[in-house]
Enzyme design. Structure first.
Site, mmCIF file in Angstrom:
data_model
loop_
_atom_site.group_PDB
_atom_site.id
_atom_site.type_symbol
_atom_site.label_atom_id
_atom_site.label_comp_id
_atom_site.label_asym_id
_atom_site.label_seq_id
_atom_site.Cartn_x
_atom_site.Cartn_y
_atom_site.Cartn_z
ATOM 1 N N GLU A 17 0.827 -1.347 0.051
ATOM 2 C CA GLU A 17 0.074 0.026 -0.181
ATOM 3 C C GLU A 17 0.768 1.294 0.017
ATOM 4 O O GLU A 17 1.899 1.222 0.661
ATOM 5 C CB GLU A 17 -0.861 -0.120 1.244
ATOM 6 C CG GLU A 17 -1.764 1.353 1.355
ATOM 7 C CD GLU A 17 -3.108 0.987 2.291
ATOM 8 O OE1 GLU A 17 -3.725 -0.216 1.879
ATOM 9 O OE2 GLU A 17 -3.131 1.640 3.035
ATOM 10 N N TYR A 49 -6.980 6.916 0.123
ATOM 11 C CA TYR A 49 -7.778 8.151 -0.196
ATOM 12 C C TYR A 49 -7.779 9.207 0.965
ATOM 13 O O TYR A 49 -7.974 8.608 1.956
ATOM 14 C CB TYR A 49 -9.115 7.784 -0.665
ATOM 15 C CG TYR A 49 -10.209 8.713 -1.204
ATOM 16 C CD1 TYR A 49 -10.163 8.795 -2.703
ATOM 17 C CD2 TYR A 49 -10.803 9.530 -0.383
ATOM 18 C CE1 TYR A 49 -11.093 9.665 -3.242
ATOM 19 C CE2 TYR A 49 -11.829 10.507 -1.013
ATOM 20 C CZ TYR A 49 -11.878 10.401 -2.431
ATOM 21 O OH TYR A 49 -12.701 11.453 -3.059
ATOM 22 N N HIS A 77 -8.569 3.376 -3.311
ATOM 23 C CA HIS A 77 -9.257 3.587 -2.062
ATOM 24 C C HIS A 77 -10.401 4.707 -2.585
ATOM 25 O O HIS A 77 -9.954 5.606 -3.194
ATOM 26 C CB HIS A 77 -8.529 3.861 -1.116
ATOM 27 C CG HIS A 77 -7.679 2.660 -0.443
ATOM 28 N ND1 HIS A 77 -7.534 2.567 0.809
ATOM 29 C CD2 HIS A 77 -7.291 1.662 -1.139
ATOM 30 C CE1 HIS A 77 -6.880 1.478 0.909
ATOM 31 N NE2 HIS A 77 -6.718 0.912 -0.294
ATOM 32 N N GLY A 108 -14.765 5.990 5.618
ATOM 33 C CA GLY A 108 -13.690 7.022 5.884
ATOM 34 C C GLY A 108 -13.989 7.518 7.346
ATOM 35 O O GLY A 108 -14.991 7.236 8.040
ATOM 36 N N ASP A 109 -12.888 7.934 8.130
ATOM 37 C CA ASP A 109 -13.007 8.494 9.525
ATOM 38 C C ASP A 109 -13.660 9.661 9.331
ATOM 39 O O ASP A 109 -13.708 10.678 8.330
ATOM 40 C CB ASP A 109 -11.746 8.471 9.969
ATOM 41 C CG ASP A 109 -11.086 7.125 10.615
ATOM 42 O OD1 ASP A 109 -11.718 6.633 10.891
ATOM 43 O OD2 ASP A 109 -10.099 6.987 10.397
ATOM 44 N N GLN A 179 -7.786 -4.209 9.237
ATOM 45 C CA GLN A 179 -7.060 -3.186 10.006
ATOM 46 C C GLN A 179 -5.650 -3.709 10.321
ATOM 47 O O GLN A 179 -5.621 -5.250 10.350
ATOM 48 C CB GLN A 179 -7.773 -2.897 11.041
ATOM 49 C CG GLN A 179 -7.379 -1.575 12.032
ATOM 50 C CD GLN A 179 -6.760 -0.332 11.512
ATOM 51 O OE1 GLN A 179 -5.907 -0.669 10.515
ATOM 52 N NE2 GLN A 179 -7.624 0.386 11.535
HETATM 53 P P1 FAD Z 1 -18.115 0.958 7.764
HETATM 54 O O1 FAD Z 1 -17.978 -0.445 7.154
HETATM 55 O O2 FAD Z 1 -19.208 1.789 7.484
HETATM 56 O O3 FAD Z 1 -18.283 0.852 9.336
HETATM 57 C C1 FAD Z 1 -17.833 1.967 10.355
HETATM 58 C C2 FAD Z 1 -18.681 1.759 11.659
HETATM 59 O O4 FAD Z 1 -20.055 1.710 11.286
HETATM 60 C C3 FAD Z 1 -18.495 0.386 12.225
HETATM 61 O O5 FAD Z 1 -18.343 0.411 13.641
HETATM 62 C C4 FAD Z 1 -19.619 -0.780 11.788
HETATM 63 O O6 FAD Z 1 -19.605 -1.475 12.694
HETATM 64 C C5 FAD Z 1 -20.813 0.502 11.863
HETATM 65 N N1 FAD Z 1 -21.882 0.219 11.027
HETATM 66 C C6 FAD Z 1 -21.503 -0.279 9.480
HETATM 67 N N2 FAD Z 1 -22.940 -0.165 9.246
HETATM 68 C C7 FAD Z 1 -23.786 0.235 9.897
HETATM 69 C C8 FAD Z 1 -25.181 0.299 10.058
HETATM 70 N N3 FAD Z 1 -25.937 -0.239 8.805
HETATM 71 N N4 FAD Z 1 -25.824 0.701 11.169
HETATM 72 C C9 FAD Z 1 -24.905 1.049 12.408
HETATM 73 N N5 FAD Z 1 -23.759 0.983 12.251
HETATM 74 C C10 FAD Z 1 -23.106 0.485 11.289
HETATM 75 N N6 FAD Z 1 -9.461 5.735 5.690
HETATM 76 C C11 FAD Z 1 -9.355 6.735 4.671
HETATM 77 O O7 FAD Z 1 -9.664 8.090 4.902
HETATM 78 N N7 FAD Z 1 -8.606 6.450 3.526
HETATM 79 C C12 FAD Z 1 -8.488 5.380 3.275
HETATM 80 O O8 FAD Z 1 -7.763 5.233 2.057
HETATM 81 C C13 FAD Z 1 -8.433 4.095 4.272
HETATM 82 N N8 FAD Z 1 -7.981 2.850 3.851
HETATM 83 C C14 FAD Z 1 -8.281 1.798 4.860
HETATM 84 C C15 FAD Z 1 -8.023 0.537 4.468
HETATM 85 C C16 FAD Z 1 -8.206 -0.363 5.105
HETATM 86 C C17 FAD Z 1 -7.867 -1.657 5.043
HETATM 87 C C18 FAD Z 1 -8.917 -0.243 6.561
HETATM 88 C C19 FAD Z 1 -9.028 -1.292 7.470
HETATM 89 C C20 FAD Z 1 -8.995 1.264 6.991
HETATM 90 C C21 FAD Z 1 -8.940 2.179 5.990
HETATM 91 N N9 FAD Z 1 -9.290 3.617 6.194
HETATM 92 C C22 FAD Z 1 -9.108 4.287 5.520
HETATM 93 C C23 FAD Z 1 -9.736 3.825 7.605
HETATM 94 C C24 FAD Z 1 -11.333 3.529 7.629
HETATM 95 O O9 FAD Z 1 -11.987 4.568 6.775
HETATM 96 C C25 FAD Z 1 -11.843 3.844 8.959
HETATM 97 O O10 FAD Z 1 -11.543 2.796 9.743
HETATM 98 C C26 FAD Z 1 -13.516 4.244 9.130
HETATM 99 O O11 FAD Z 1 -13.820 4.733 10.488
HETATM 100 C C27 FAD Z 1 -14.323 3.014 8.698
HETATM 101 O O12 FAD Z 1 -14.535 2.850 7.470
HETATM 102 P P2 FAD Z 1 -15.373 1.394 6.965
HETATM 103 O O13 FAD Z 1 -15.304 1.504 5.532
HETATM 104 O O14 FAD Z 1 -14.615 0.349 7.726
HETATM 105 O O15 FAD Z 1 -16.753 1.858 7.610
#
Ligand code: FAD
Length: 295
Positions: A17, A49, A77, A108-109, A179
């Site tokens: 990455e 991203y 991403h 995204g965070d 993660q």
């Molecule tokens: P989601 O899958 O939407 O989950 C987020 C939270 O919401 C979780 O606690 C989940 O249980 C909860 N949730 C999901 N769906 C629901 C629902 N329907 N109702 C209630 N709760 C729900 N960040 C960046 O900014 N840029 C990047 O390029 C990037 N790359 C990453 C690559 C990897 C492999 C990983 C592990 C993380 C990366 N991140 C990146 C960080 C990521 O954006 C954060 O961890 C973010 O907080 C969660 O993203 P997610 O897509 O996992 O979210």
């Protein structure tokens, strides 16, 4: 090439990455570092991203230039939480028209400046919504998503987290990347649980080589990942010697990867953080295991 086809070959794969620059003046430096990693011929490379979408154009440019110049399949991403629908739809269309066929779909965070925003009013809330939209706009796209062996920090419990993970996979995710994990047992336990729930897509453990002592606190803060005593001891002993810490960090990550391969995990993703020397060190350590020279 679609990444799922690489992952399904049932051969050991190693991917790296990189992250895009924040400003134009850094683009060439990042391209050069990513190019050196691409010359190692990894199975694929991913480009993150920027949080808040600030570096979105560079994610596409970097992915496109590396894929065209080195022929390495690229995973771009894409995050959605801080964007509106029109912007996200434009990004998906841009990736499609530029020949990028693999997207890591992320929520995204929450950016610090959005902490007080009423999130019910946002266009996106969770990654699953983005996955549905990519599927609709770009049905041929190979889609990756994130997963959390030690639970996403916002989740109340693992049961809810895994239920939401299953929703993402059911929406059309082809593979998952974890993660960062520093203890393989946490990964294996997670894998048993999700297989038991019927999640069958390939899952890539994310390995973060820590090569500087000051990365430790940042990595824990960002990921909430457990740092085993064995690794903390390495940092305590070698953290003040840059060259020794680099060697020890590469060795620790290599050891984790060998353990994963030895236990039947074929695909491993390394958070190489724009450091060609780290990617090269790990690749060379695995050359006989992967059956090829990297240098
Ligand atoms: P989601 O899958 O939407 O989950 C987020 C939270 O919401 C979780 O606690 C989940 O249980 C909860 N949730 C999901 N769906 C629901 C629902 N329907 N109702 C209630 N709760 C729900 N960040 C960046 O900014 N840029 C990047 O390029 C990037 N790359 C990453 C690559 C990897 C492999 C990983 C592990 C993380 C990366 N991140 C990146 C960080 C990521 O954006 C954060 O961890 C973010 O907080 C969660 O993203 P997610 O897509 O996992 O979210």
């Amino acid at each position: 090439m679609k990444i799922i086809d690489i992952l399904n070959r049932n051969e050991m794969s190693l991917s790296f990455e990189v992250f895009p620059p924040k400003v134009e003046t850094s683009f060439d430096n990042v391209l050069s570092a990513a190019g050196k990693i691409a010359m190692l011929r990894p199975s694929f490379m991913s480009v993150t991203y920027g949080a808040g979408g600030g570096t979105s154009e560079y994610t596409l440019r970097l992915s496109k230039e590396i894929e065209q110049k080195y022929g390495v399949p690229m995973l771009a991403h894409l995050t959605c939480i801080s964007s509106d629908k029109a912007t996200v739809h434009d990004r998906i269309a841009d990736l499609k028209s530029n020949g990028i066929s693999n997207i890591m779909a992320l929520r995204g965070d929450i950016p610090a400046d959005m902490a007080d925003v009423d999130r019910t009013k946002l266009d996106y809330h969770y990654a699953v919504e983005l996955i549905h939209e990519i599927k609709a706009a770009f049905p041929d796209c190979c889609i990756g998503a994130a997963c959390y062996p030690e639970i996403h920090p916002e989740s109340r419990n693992q049961r809810d987290d895994l239920r939401h993970l299953k929703e993402k996979v059911d929406a059309g995710v082809d593979f998952l990347t974890t993660q960062m994990v520093f203890d393989n047992n946490l990964f294996f336990n997670f894998l048993y649980k999700i297989r038991d729930m019927g999640i069958t897509v390939p899952v890539l453990p994310g390995i973060m080589p820590i090569t500087k002592a000051n990365q430790v606190e940042r990595a824990i803060k960002l990921s909430g990942s457990y740092m085993p005593v064995r690794f903390r001891t390495i940092v305590d002993r070698f953290g003040t010697d840059d060259a020794a810490m680099m060697q020890a960090g590469i060795a620790y990550a290599t050891d984790q990867i060998i353990d994963l391969y030895a236990n039947g995990i074929t695909n491993v993703h390394v958070y190489s953080m724009n450091k060609p020397e780290v990617a090269e060190g790990i690749s060379n350590n695995l050359s006989s295991i992967l059956g090829r020279e990297f240098a």
